[in-house]
Design a protein around this motif. Sequence first.
Motif, PDB file in Angstrom:
ATOM      1  N   ILE A   3      -2.218   5.817  -6.570  1.00  0.00           N
ATOM      2  CA  ILE A   3      -0.886   5.332  -6.205  1.00  0.00           C
ATOM      3  C   ILE A   3      -0.876   5.008  -4.726  1.00  0.00           C
ATOM      4  CG2 ILE A   3       1.555   5.912  -6.021  1.00  0.00           C
ATOM      5  CD1 ILE A   3       1.231   7.718  -8.427  1.00  0.00           C
ATOM      6  N   THR A   4      -0.607   3.756  -4.381  1.00  0.00           N
ATOM      7  CA  THR A   4      -0.538   3.352  -2.984  1.00  0.00           C
ATOM      8  C   THR A   4       0.915   3.255  -2.543  1.00  0.00           C
ATOM      9  OG1 THR A   4      -0.613   1.010  -3.590  1.00  0.00           O
ATOM     10  CG2 THR A   4      -2.717   2.098  -3.116  1.00  0.00           C
ATOM     11  N   THR A   5       1.151   3.647  -1.325  1.00  0.00           N
ATOM     12  CA  THR A   5       2.500   3.558  -0.769  1.00  0.00           C
ATOM     13  C   THR A   5       2.475   2.709   0.488  1.00  0.00           C
ATOM     14  OG1 THR A   5       2.212   5.604   0.517  1.00  0.00           O
ATOM     15  CG2 THR A   5       3.184   5.809  -1.680  1.00  0.00           C
ATOM     16  N   ALA A   6       3.577   2.055   0.758  1.00  0.00           N
ATOM     17  CA  ALA A   6       3.714   1.210   1.941  1.00  0.00           C
ATOM     18  C   ALA A   6       4.604   1.912   2.972  1.00  0.00           C
ATOM     19  CB  ALA A   6       4.301  -0.137   1.536  1.00  0.00           C
ATOM     20  N   VAL A   7       4.858   1.222   4.062  1.00  0.00           N
ATOM     21  CA  VAL A   7       5.735   1.650   5.166  1.00  0.00           C
ATOM     22  C   VAL A   7       5.601   3.149   5.519  1.00  0.00           C
ATOM     23  CG1 VAL A   7       7.387  -0.213   4.984  1.00  0.00           C
ATOM     24  CG2 VAL A   7       7.688   1.757   3.509  1.00  0.00           C
ATOM     25  N   PRO A   8       4.402   3.614   5.850  1.00  0.00           N
ATOM     26  CA  PRO A   8       4.243   5.033   6.211  1.00  0.00           C
ATOM     27  C   PRO A   8       4.966   5.419   7.487  1.00  0.00           C
ATOM     28  CG  PRO A   8       2.230   3.812   6.699  1.00  0.00           C
ATOM     29  CD  PRO A   8       3.118   2.879   5.922  1.00  0.00           C
ATOM     30  N   PHE A   9       5.422   4.433   8.278  1.00  0.00           N
ATOM     31  CA  PHE A   9       6.153   4.759   9.499  1.00  0.00           C
ATOM     32  C   PHE A   9       7.438   5.538   9.216  1.00  0.00           C
ATOM     33  CE2 PHE A   9       8.758   1.234   8.247  1.00  0.00           C
ATOM     34  CZ  PHE A   9       9.932   1.286   8.985  1.00  0.00           C
ATOM     35  N   TYR A  90      12.332   1.848  15.057  1.00  0.00           N
ATOM     36  CA  TYR A  90      11.591   0.602  15.272  1.00  0.00           C
ATOM     37  C   TYR A  90      10.156   0.969  15.606  1.00  0.00           C
ATOM     38  CZ  TYR A  90      10.170  -3.836  17.425  1.00  0.00           C
ATOM     39  OH  TYR A  90       9.512  -4.986  17.749  1.00  0.00           O
ATOM     40  N   PHE A  91       9.214   0.464  14.805  1.00  0.00           N
ATOM     41  CA  PHE A  91       7.804   0.795  14.982  1.00  0.00           C
ATOM     42  C   PHE A  91       7.035  -0.478  15.291  1.00  0.00           C
ATOM     43  CE2 PHE A  91       3.558   2.115  13.212  1.00  0.00           C
ATOM     44  CZ  PHE A  91       3.317   3.109  14.151  1.00  0.00           C
ATOM     45  N   SER A  92       6.471  -0.545  16.495  1.00  0.00           N
ATOM     46  CA  SER A  92       5.678  -1.688  16.911  1.00  0.00           C
ATOM     47  C   SER A  92       4.200  -1.365  16.750  1.00  0.00           C
ATOM     48  CB  SER A  92       5.973  -2.049  18.371  1.00  0.00           C
ATOM     49  OG  SER A  92       5.063  -3.032  18.845  1.00  0.00           O
ATOM     50  N   LEU A  93       3.474  -2.220  16.031  1.00  0.00           N
ATOM     51  CA  LEU A  93       2.053  -1.996  15.798  1.00  0.00           C
ATOM     52  C   LEU A  93       1.171  -2.660  16.844  1.00  0.00           C
ATOM     53  CD1 LEU A  93       3.522  -1.734  12.903  1.00  0.00           C
ATOM     54  CD2 LEU A  93       1.212  -1.869  12.001  1.00  0.00           C
ATOM     55  N   GLY A  94       1.758  -3.153  17.921  1.00  0.00           N
ATOM     56  CA  GLY A  94       0.981  -3.744  18.995  1.00  0.00           C
ATOM     57  C   GLY A  94       0.507  -5.148  18.678  1.00  0.00           C
ATOM     58  N   SER A  95      -0.442  -5.622  19.472  1.00  0.00           N
ATOM     59  CA  SER A  95      -0.976  -6.972  19.313  1.00  0.00           C
ATOM     60  C   SER A  95      -2.209  -6.945  18.407  1.00  0.00           C
ATOM     61  CB  SER A  95      -1.357  -7.539  20.684  1.00  0.00           C
ATOM     62  OG  SER A  95      -1.907  -8.830  20.560  1.00  0.00           O
ATOM     63  N   ILE A  96      -2.184  -7.799  17.375  1.00  0.00           N
ATOM     64  CA  ILE A  96      -3.280  -7.857  16.407  1.00  0.00           C
ATOM     65  C   ILE A  96      -3.766  -9.302  16.284  1.00  0.00           C
ATOM     66  CG2 ILE A  96      -3.904  -7.582  13.971  1.00  0.00           C
ATOM     67  CD1 ILE A  96      -2.028  -5.241  13.815  1.00  0.00           C
ATOM     68  N   THR A  97      -5.090  -9.473  16.287  1.00  0.00           N
ATOM     69  CA  THR A  97      -5.688 -10.794  16.109  1.00  0.00           C
ATOM     70  C   THR A  97      -6.105 -10.970  14.653  1.00  0.00           C
ATOM     71  OG1 THR A  97      -6.542 -10.777  18.380  1.00  0.00           O
ATOM     72  CG2 THR A  97      -7.525 -12.353  16.848  1.00  0.00           C
ATOM     73  N   PHE A  98      -5.507 -11.951  13.976  1.00  0.00           N
ATOM     74  CA  PHE A  98      -5.881 -12.253  12.601  1.00  0.00           C
ATOM     75  C   PHE A  98      -7.065 -13.218  12.611  1.00  0.00           C
ATOM     76  CE2 PHE A  98      -1.444 -10.945  12.005  1.00  0.00           C
ATOM     77  CZ  PHE A  98      -1.578 -10.081  10.931  1.00  0.00           C
ATOM     78  N   THR A  99      -8.070 -12.926  11.779  1.00  0.00           N
ATOM     79  CA  THR A  99      -9.262 -13.777  11.705  1.00  0.00           C
ATOM     80  C   THR A  99      -9.520 -14.205  10.267  1.00  0.00           C
ATOM     81  OG1 THR A  99     -10.741 -11.854  11.431  1.00  0.00           O
ATOM     82  CG2 THR A  99     -10.303 -12.595  13.690  1.00  0.00           C
ATOM     83  N   GLU A 113       7.955  -3.053  12.324  1.00  0.00           N
ATOM     84  CA  GLU A 113       8.726  -2.547  11.194  1.00  0.00           C
ATOM     85  C   GLU A 113       9.976  -1.856  11.725  1.00  0.00           C
ATOM     86  OE1 GLU A 113       5.532  -1.188   7.929  1.00  0.00           O
ATOM     87  OE2 GLU A 113       5.279  -0.144   9.844  1.00  0.00           O
ATOM     88  N   PHE A 114      11.059  -1.900  10.944  1.00  0.00           N
ATOM     89  CA  PHE A 114      12.251  -1.157  11.338  1.00  0.00           C
ATOM     90  C   PHE A 114      13.017  -0.698  10.106  1.00  0.00           C
ATOM     91  CE2 PHE A 114      13.955  -5.469  11.013  1.00  0.00           C
ATOM     92  CZ  PHE A 114      15.188  -5.269  10.407  1.00  0.00           C
ATOM     93  N   ALA A 115      13.830   0.319  10.319  1.00  0.00           N
ATOM     94  CA  ALA A 115      14.686   0.834   9.246  1.00  0.00           C
ATOM     95  C   ALA A 115      16.021   1.247   9.847  1.00  0.00           C
ATOM     96  CB  ALA A 115      14.036   2.022   8.546  1.00  0.00           C
TER      97      ALA A 115
END
Length: 209
Positions: A3-9, A90-99, A113-115
Motif C-alpha cells: 500500500i503506497t501513500t502520498a503527501v507524507p508532509f 506549506y512544505f517546499s521541496l526546494g529546487s529540483i532539476t527534471f531530466t 505542497e500545502f494543506a
Amino acid sequence: NTITTAVPFLLISPDSRASAMGDLGVATDADINSQHWNASKYAFSEDKGGVAFSYSPWLRSLGINDINLVYLAGYKKLDKNSAISASMRYFSLGSITFTNESGGTIKQSNPKEFAFDAAYSTKLSKNLSAAITARFINSSLTEGLTVGAVETKPGISVAVDLGAFYKTNKFDIGDQDATVNIGANISNIGAKIAYTNSADKDFLPANLR
C-alpha cells in the motif's frame, strides 16, 4: 500488495515542542498547536485564543538548504465549552532539476505542497471533549510536466480528522495536584490522490494516535 501513500508532509510534526518529545501531542494539555495533534484539546484551553507560527528547516544536517516547512495555527474559544480553530501548512521541496531518460535537462522546478484545516471542538461532558477537522490538500510535485505524452497535474484531495480528549478531575499525589489525560485522534481520512488522469490513485497517510 504494498500500500503506497502520498503527501507524507501531512505527518511531519510542525511544532518544536511536540517534536522534542518524540511527536507526543495527542494527550498533552491544550496549546496553540493542538490542531495538528488533536483539535478536541482546544475545548479545555484556559485561554480565549491564540496564534502560533513555526518555521522548520528540513534536513539541514544533510546539507540541504532549500527544503522547509512553514506552519500557522490559531484558535478562538466560542465559550467555556467550545472552540473553533484553523491551520495552514506549506512544505517546499526546494529546487529540483527534471531530466529525461538520457539525462538531459527538461526544466528546473520548485515542487510545493500545502494543506488548510478548519476544526470545531466541544466538551461532551465536564471531562470529555471531541472534535472534527476538515482538510483541503494540494500537492504540486511536477508543476504540469508532460512525460511520455502523459500530462501531470497537482494532486488535490480532501480529508477529515476525528479526535477525542479526556481529562480527569484533579487528585493529590503527595502534596502535588495531578490529572490524567487520555487522547485519541485519527487523521487524514479522505479521498485518494493522483497526479495524472490515468495513473492509479494513492491513499492519504491515515494515522491513528
